[in-house]
Scaffold this motif. Structure first.
Motif, PDB file in Angstrom:
ATOM      1  N   ALA A  53      21.763  -8.461  -4.672  1.00 32.44           N
ATOM      2  CA  ALA A  53      21.301  -7.739  -5.733  1.00 32.44           C
ATOM      3  C   ALA A  53      20.830  -8.842  -6.909  1.00 32.44           C
ATOM      4  CB  ALA A  53      21.834  -6.620  -6.444  1.00 32.44           C
ATOM      5  N   ARG A  54      21.626 -10.065  -6.941  1.00 28.23           N
ATOM      6  CA  ARG A  54      21.367 -11.033  -7.912  1.00 28.23           C
ATOM      7  C   ARG A  54      20.585 -12.204  -7.279  1.00 28.23           C
ATOM      8  NH1 ARG A  54      24.965 -10.310 -12.031  1.00 28.23           N
ATOM      9  NH2 ARG A  54      22.997 -10.860 -13.170  1.00 28.23           N
ATOM     10  N   VAL A  55      20.068 -12.074  -5.913  1.00 27.97           N
ATOM     11  CA  VAL A  55      19.131 -13.214  -5.726  1.00 27.97           C
ATOM     12  C   VAL A  55      17.965 -13.083  -6.444  1.00 27.97           C
ATOM     13  CG1 VAL A  55      17.938 -13.763  -3.397  1.00 27.97           C
ATOM     14  CG2 VAL A  55      20.275 -13.229  -3.239  1.00 27.97           C
ATOM     15  N   LYS A  56      17.483 -11.851  -6.485  1.00 30.92           N
ATOM     16  CA  LYS A  56      16.051 -11.481  -7.270  1.00 30.92           C
ATOM     17  C   LYS A  56      16.209 -12.325  -8.725  1.00 30.92           C
ATOM     18  CE  LYS A  56      14.408  -7.838  -4.709  1.00 30.92           C
ATOM     19  NZ  LYS A  56      13.936  -6.433  -4.645  1.00 30.92           N
ATOM     20  N   CYS A  57      17.442 -12.297  -9.186  1.00 30.79           N
ATOM     21  CA  CYS A  57      17.529 -13.034 -10.416  1.00 30.79           C
ATOM     22  C   CYS A  57      17.493 -14.394 -10.661  1.00 30.79           C
ATOM     23  CB  CYS A  57      18.901 -12.565 -11.150  1.00 30.79           C
ATOM     24  SG  CYS A  57      19.262 -10.839 -11.461  1.00 30.79           S
ATOM     25  N   ALA A  58      18.059 -15.108  -9.404  1.00 34.59           N
ATOM     26  CA  ALA A  58      17.926 -16.428  -9.272  1.00 34.59           C
ATOM     27  C   ALA A  58      16.555 -16.979  -8.844  1.00 34.59           C
ATOM     28  CB  ALA A  58      18.906 -16.805  -8.261  1.00 34.59           C
ATOM     29  N   GLY A 100      16.981 -12.541 -20.072  1.00 38.97           N
ATOM     30  CA  GLY A 100      17.462 -11.722 -19.023  1.00 38.97           C
ATOM     31  C   GLY A 100      18.867 -12.186 -18.764  1.00 38.97           C
ATOM     32  N   CYS A 101      19.379 -11.971 -17.431  1.00 38.54           N
ATOM     33  CA  CYS A 101      20.732 -12.179 -17.463  1.00 38.54           C
ATOM     34  C   CYS A 101      21.169 -13.609 -17.332  1.00 38.54           C
ATOM     35  CB  CYS A 101      21.436 -11.383 -16.102  1.00 38.54           C
ATOM     36  SG  CYS A 101      20.431 -11.945 -14.638  1.00 38.54           S
ATOM     37  N   ALA A 102      22.147 -14.124 -17.467  1.00 40.50           N
ATOM     38  CA  ALA A 102      22.681 -15.527 -17.337  1.00 40.50           C
ATOM     39  C   ALA A 102      22.256 -16.250 -15.931  1.00 40.50           C
ATOM     40  CB  ALA A 102      24.182 -15.356 -17.333  1.00 40.50           C
ATOM     41  N   ILE A 103      22.247 -15.452 -15.024  1.00 44.91           N
ATOM     42  CA  ILE A 103      21.660 -16.095 -13.615  1.00 44.91           C
ATOM     43  C   ILE A 103      20.167 -16.213 -13.555  1.00 44.91           C
ATOM     44  CG2 ILE A 103      21.328 -15.843 -11.068  1.00 44.91           C
ATOM     45  CD1 ILE A 103      24.207 -14.634 -10.980  1.00 44.91           C
ATOM     46  N   SER A 104      19.600 -15.506 -14.120  1.00 43.47           N
ATOM     47  CA  SER A 104      17.969 -15.713 -14.312  1.00 43.47           C
ATOM     48  C   SER A 104      17.595 -16.799 -15.144  1.00 43.47           C
ATOM     49  CB  SER A 104      17.181 -14.270 -14.827  1.00 43.47           C
ATOM     50  OG  SER A 104      17.253 -14.075 -15.997  1.00 43.47           O
ATOM     51  N   MET A 105      18.570 -16.841 -16.508  1.00 35.55           N
ATOM     52  CA  MET A 105      18.159 -17.988 -17.285  1.00 35.55           C
ATOM     53  C   MET A 105      18.606 -19.264 -16.939  1.00 35.55           C
ATOM     54  SD  MET A 105      16.430 -16.663 -19.960  1.00 35.55           S
ATOM     55  CE  MET A 105      15.623 -15.751 -18.876  1.00 35.55           C
ATOM     56  N   HIS A 119       8.952 -10.911 -13.660  1.00 35.87           N
ATOM     57  CA  HIS A 119       9.514  -9.816 -14.093  1.00 35.87           C
ATOM     58  C   HIS A 119      10.445  -9.369 -12.860  1.00 35.87           C
ATOM     59  CE1 HIS A 119       9.468  -5.196 -15.399  1.00 35.87           C
ATOM     60  NE2 HIS A 119      10.523  -5.973 -16.279  1.00 35.87           N
ATOM     61  N   ASN A 120      11.498  -9.056 -13.182  1.00 34.65           N
ATOM     62  CA  ASN A 120      12.531  -8.759 -12.231  1.00 34.65           C
ATOM     63  C   ASN A 120      13.202  -7.504 -12.655  1.00 34.65           C
ATOM     64  OD1 ASN A 120      14.540  -7.884 -10.302  1.00 34.65           O
ATOM     65  ND2 ASN A 120      15.989  -9.382 -11.191  1.00 34.65           N
ATOM     66  N   PRO A 121      12.265  -5.900 -12.242  1.00 40.88           N
ATOM     67  CA  PRO A 121      12.748  -4.635 -12.988  1.00 40.88           C
ATOM     68  C   PRO A 121      14.003  -4.322 -12.523  1.00 40.88           C
ATOM     69  CG  PRO A 121      10.964  -4.601 -11.156  1.00 40.88           C
ATOM     70  CD  PRO A 121      11.158  -6.025 -11.464  1.00 40.88           C
ATOM     71  N   LEU A 122      14.490  -4.736 -11.376  1.00 39.45           N
ATOM     72  CA  LEU A 122      15.854  -4.378 -11.071  1.00 39.45           C
ATOM     73  C   LEU A 122      16.846  -4.935 -11.805  1.00 39.45           C
ATOM     74  CD1 LEU A 122      16.314  -3.135  -8.366  1.00 39.45           C
ATOM     75  CD2 LEU A 122      17.499  -5.420  -7.598  1.00 39.45           C
ATOM     76  N   CYS A 123      16.826  -5.806 -12.730  1.00 37.56           N
ATOM     77  CA  CYS A 123      17.766  -6.116 -13.503  1.00 37.56           C
ATOM     78  C   CYS A 123      17.414  -6.277 -15.260  1.00 37.56           C
ATOM     79  CB  CYS A 123      18.334  -7.529 -13.138  1.00 37.56           C
ATOM     80  SG  CYS A 123      19.389  -8.429 -14.277  1.00 37.56           S
ATOM     81  N   GLY A 124      16.035  -6.225 -15.171  1.00 40.46           N
ATOM     82  CA  GLY A 124      15.447  -6.389 -16.717  1.00 40.46           C
ATOM     83  C   GLY A 124      15.124  -7.838 -16.838  1.00 40.46           C
ATOM     84  N   ASP A 125      14.915  -8.804 -16.043  1.00 43.05           N
ATOM     85  CA  ASP A 125      14.667 -10.239 -16.399  1.00 43.05           C
ATOM     86  C   ASP A 125      13.407 -10.357 -16.421  1.00 43.05           C
ATOM     87  OD1 ASP A 125      17.446 -10.679 -15.584  1.00 43.05           O
ATOM     88  OD2 ASP A 125      16.884 -10.817 -13.558  1.00 43.05           O
ATOM     89  N   GLN A 126      12.772 -11.111 -17.879  1.00 42.58           N
ATOM     90  CA  GLN A 126      11.347 -11.395 -17.944  1.00 42.58           C
ATOM     91  C   GLN A 126      11.257 -12.956 -18.209  1.00 42.58           C
ATOM     92  OE1 GLN A 126       9.233  -8.073 -19.734  1.00 42.58           O
ATOM     93  NE2 GLN A 126       8.000  -9.322 -20.773  1.00 42.58           N
TER      94      GLN A 126
END
Ligand code: ZN
Length: 150
Positions: free
Chosen positions: A124-129, A63-68, A35-42
């Motif tokens: 901020a997007r590093v956590k998504c990736a 989640g966002c495009a980057i996380s997926m 889970h990445n609470p910062l962006c809501g990715d799960q």
């Protein structure tokens, strides 16, 4: 350079919209929720591991495009790899996203994961990736708690 950036962007959008290896693995030997609470990715990662090798890997979540896209690219990259190879890729991938001077040999070593190299300009997007990779690491060490990037 802008052509390459545009190509990278297209790969991320494609994988973000149509993630590969999406779904559950009924026979999973390892699974973990990240889970990445910062962006809501799960996402939940499913693995079948035998003899230190990743035989199969799937994930589901939203989640966002980057996380997926990152989870999709990771799943393609890791199928059939040894756990030690996966951990070394994670190390290099993390380096790529957090170190702004990107050397060519690192990029070559990472293959398709290099499309995410532009993310290093957006801390901020590093956590998504990296969410999928942190989740993988937790699944491999058998951490029973859900993983959060926070
Ligand atoms: Zn995200």
């Amino acid at each position: 350079m802008s052509d390459i950036r545009e190509l990278y962007q297209q790969v991320i959008i494609d994988h973000g919209r149509h993630p590969r290896n999406f779904g559950q693995l009924a026979q999973a030997t390892h699974q973990h929720l990240g889970h990445n609470p910062l962006c809501g990715d799960q996402l939940t990662l499913y693995l079948i591991i035998a003899d230190q090798r990743i035989i199969d890997i799937k994930f589901e979540g939203r989640g966002c495009a980057i996380s997926m896209a990152s989870a999709s690219l990771m799943s393609e990259m890791l199928k059939g790899k040894l756990i030690s190879e996966a951990e070394s890729l994670f190390h290099n991938f993390h380096h790529l996203l957090t170190d702004r001077k990107q050397d060519e040999s690192l990029l070559a070593n990472l293959g398709k994961l290099g499309v995410l190299s532009g993310v290093c300009a957006y801390p901020a997007r590093v956590k998504c990736a990296t969410l999928a990779w942190h989740t993988l690491h937790a699944a491999l060490i058998g951490d029973n708690k859900a993983t959060s990037t926070e």
